[in-house]
Design a protein around this motif. Structure first.
Motif, PDB file in Angstrom:
ATOM      1  N   SER A   2       1.303  -1.221  -0.003  1.00 54.47           N
ATOM      2  CA  SER A   2       0.071  -0.208  -0.146  1.00 54.47           C
ATOM      3  C   SER A   2       1.189   1.355   0.568  1.00 54.47           C
ATOM      4  O   SER A   2       1.801   1.500   0.543  1.00 54.47           O
ATOM      5  CB  SER A   2      -0.695  -0.072   0.858  1.00 54.47           C
ATOM      6  N   LEU A   3       0.203   2.221  -0.459  1.00 49.46           N
ATOM      7  CA  LEU A   3       0.781   3.165   0.127  1.00 49.46           C
ATOM      8  C   LEU A   3       1.416   4.330   1.176  1.00 49.46           C
ATOM      9  O   LEU A   3       3.025   4.607   1.460  1.00 49.46           O
ATOM     10  CB  LEU A   3       0.717   4.831  -0.880  1.00 49.46           C
ATOM     11  N   THR A   4       0.872   3.491   1.737  1.00 52.18           N
ATOM     12  CA  THR A   4       0.851   3.817   3.574  1.00 52.18           C
ATOM     13  C   THR A   4       2.543   3.328   3.810  1.00 52.18           C
ATOM     14  O   THR A   4       3.040   3.559   4.325  1.00 52.18           O
ATOM     15  CB  THR A   4      -0.212   3.484   3.962  1.00 52.18           C
ATOM     16  N   GLN A  17       2.485  13.247   0.613  1.00 53.00           N
ATOM     17  CA  GLN A  17       1.157  13.156  -0.550  1.00 53.00           C
ATOM     18  C   GLN A  17       0.623  13.712  -0.358  1.00 53.00           C
ATOM     19  O   GLN A  17       0.123  15.186   0.538  1.00 53.00           O
ATOM     20  CB  GLN A  17       0.468  11.660   0.931  1.00 53.00           C
ATOM     21  N   ASN A  19      -2.898  13.180  -2.429  1.00 51.54           N
ATOM     22  CA  ASN A  19      -3.926  12.842  -2.910  1.00 51.54           C
ATOM     23  C   ASN A  19      -3.623  11.597  -2.319  1.00 51.54           C
ATOM     24  O   ASN A  19      -2.524  10.859  -1.711  1.00 51.54           O
ATOM     25  CB  ASN A  19      -4.777  13.223  -3.713  1.00 51.54           C
ATOM     26  N   ARG A  20      -4.835  10.617  -2.251  1.00 45.11           N
ATOM     27  CA  ARG A  20      -5.186   9.231  -2.213  1.00 45.11           C
ATOM     28  C   ARG A  20      -3.668   8.190  -2.797  1.00 45.11           C
ATOM     29  O   ARG A  20      -3.045   7.418  -2.083  1.00 45.11           O
ATOM     30  CB  ARG A  20      -5.854   8.843  -1.951  1.00 45.11           C
ATOM     31  N   GLY A  21      -3.530   8.373  -3.996  1.00 45.76           N
ATOM     32  CA  GLY A  21      -2.251   7.855  -4.187  1.00 45.76           C
ATOM     33  C   GLY A  21      -1.032   8.296  -4.795  1.00 45.76           C
ATOM     34  O   GLY A  21      -0.643   7.479  -5.898  1.00 45.76           O
ATOM     35  N   SER A  54      -5.737  17.029  -2.879  1.00 40.00           N
ATOM     36  CA  SER A  54      -6.959  16.202  -1.973  1.00 40.00           C
ATOM     37  C   SER A  54      -7.160  17.374  -0.565  1.00 40.00           C
ATOM     38  O   SER A  54      -5.802  17.533   0.254  1.00 40.00           O
ATOM     39  CB  SER A  54      -6.932  15.283  -1.111  1.00 40.00           C
ATOM     40  N   SER A  56      -7.859  16.761   1.814  1.00 41.42           N
ATOM     41  CA  SER A  56      -7.163  16.042   3.403  1.00 41.42           C
ATOM     42  C   SER A  56      -5.959  16.794   2.933  1.00 41.42           C
ATOM     43  O   SER A  56      -5.230  16.522   4.640  1.00 41.42           O
ATOM     44  CB  SER A  56      -7.472  14.605   3.562  1.00 41.42           C
ATOM     45  N   HIS A  57      -5.488  16.244   2.409  1.00 41.19           N
ATOM     46  CA  HIS A  57      -3.736  16.982   2.472  1.00 41.19           C
ATOM     47  C   HIS A  57      -3.203  18.637   2.542  1.00 41.19           C
ATOM     48  O   HIS A  57      -2.125  18.645   2.886  1.00 41.19           O
ATOM     49  CB  HIS A  57      -3.006  16.321   1.648  1.00 41.19           C
TER      50      HIS A  57
END
Length: 64
Positions: A2-4, A17, A19-21, A54, A56-57
């Motif tokens: 995963s990216l995390t 980061q 965004n999500r990806g 995004s 959230s970031h």
């Protein structure tokens, strides 16, 4: 992986980061701007493109 999990192996001062990806190397950021259509956008150096940040970031990019 995963990216995390991948992010745990990177220097968090250099790789952020956005965004999500997607992760960006801070040294390759030319500017961060607000765009009416896309919201916050990271502009890469040498005209390499623009990447949407995004909501959230976005806090990490304020003040750049």
């Amino acid at each position: 992986r995963s990216l995390t999990a991948f992010l745990q192996h990177l220097d968090s001062e250099v790789f952020w980061q956005i965004n999500r990806g997607m992760v960006v190397n801070v040294d390759h950021i030319d500017s961060v701007v607000r765009d009416e259509e896309k919201g916050m956008v990271v502009r890469l150096r040498n005209g390499a493109g623009e990447l949407a940040v995004s909501k959230s970031h976005q806090g990490r990019f304020r003040g750049m």
